[in-house]
Design a protein around this motif. Structure first.
Motif, PDB file in Angstrom:
ATOM      1  N   GLU A  21      13.328 -24.098 -18.629  1.00  0.00           N
ATOM      2  CA  GLU A  21      13.014 -24.946 -18.514  1.00  0.00           C
ATOM      3  C   GLU A  21      13.134 -26.769 -18.434  1.00  0.00           C
ATOM      4  O   GLU A  21      13.138 -27.723 -19.532  1.00  0.00           O
ATOM      5  N   LEU A  22      13.607 -26.505 -17.792  1.00  0.00           N
ATOM      6  CA  LEU A  22      14.542 -28.239 -17.064  1.00  0.00           C
ATOM      7  C   LEU A  22      14.448 -27.722 -15.796  1.00  0.00           C
ATOM      8  O   LEU A  22      13.540 -27.411 -15.050  1.00  0.00           O
ATOM      9  N   ASN A  23      14.642 -29.511 -15.186  1.00  0.00           N
ATOM     10  CA  ASN A  23      14.406 -29.622 -13.464  1.00  0.00           C
ATOM     11  C   ASN A  23      15.574 -29.292 -12.981  1.00  0.00           C
ATOM     12  O   ASN A  23      16.998 -28.715 -13.620  1.00  0.00           O
ATOM     13  N   ARG A  24      15.705 -29.219 -11.452  1.00  0.00           N
ATOM     14  CA  ARG A  24      16.888 -28.558 -10.636  1.00  0.00           C
ATOM     15  C   ARG A  24      17.640 -28.979 -11.468  1.00  0.00           C
ATOM     16  O   ARG A  24      18.968 -28.764 -11.395  1.00  0.00           O
ATOM     17  N   THR A  25      18.147 -30.628 -11.052  1.00  0.00           N
ATOM     18  CA  THR A  25      19.412 -31.282 -11.145  1.00  0.00           C
ATOM     19  C   THR A  25      19.727 -31.203 -12.655  1.00  0.00           C
ATOM     20  O   THR A  25      20.978 -30.932 -12.648  1.00  0.00           O
ATOM     21  N   ASN A  29      23.614 -29.452 -13.077  1.00  0.00           N
ATOM     22  CA  ASN A  29      24.365 -30.065 -14.206  1.00  0.00           C
ATOM     23  C   ASN A  29      25.088 -29.111 -15.118  1.00  0.00           C
ATOM     24  O   ASN A  29      26.448 -29.185 -14.976  1.00  0.00           O
ATOM     25  N   ARG A  30      24.007 -28.484 -15.489  1.00  0.00           N
ATOM     26  CA  ARG A  30      24.558 -27.562 -16.431  1.00  0.00           C
ATOM     27  C   ARG A  30      25.470 -26.406 -16.307  1.00  0.00           C
ATOM     28  O   ARG A  30      26.300 -26.377 -16.569  1.00  0.00           O
ATOM     29  N   ALA A  31      24.675 -26.068 -15.817  1.00  0.00           N
ATOM     30  CA  ALA A  31      25.604 -24.749 -14.453  1.00  0.00           C
ATOM     31  C   ALA A  31      26.837 -24.882 -14.244  1.00  0.00           C
ATOM     32  O   ALA A  31      28.153 -24.460 -14.632  1.00  0.00           O
TER      33      ALA A  31
END
Length: 64
Positions: A21-25, A29-31
């Motif tokens: 439930e996050l935007n792609r940006t 960043n997390r990835a």
């Protein structure tokens, strides 16, 4: 910065974004932070990444 993703990577990004439930940006960043952590942990083959399922099944993840 511009990044050219394969269709498989785009599918993975969209799926991960939806599940987290996050935007792609934010997902990218997390990835990248997670990838850095994992690569640093297994650098020099001193450590492994192990996935343990709830049923006890284990799978070792290798990065080469």
């Amino acid at each position: 910065m511009t990044v050219k993703l394969t269709s498989k990577s785009v599918d993975a990004l969209n799926r991960a974004s939806r599940l987290a439930e996050l935007n792609r940006t934010d997902t990218i960043n997390r990835a990248l932070q997670l990838y850095d952590f994992v690569v640093s942990a297994v650098d020099g083959n001193e450590k492994n990444v192990l996935i343990i399922e709830r049923n006890g099944k284990q799978e070792r993840i290798l990065f080469r």
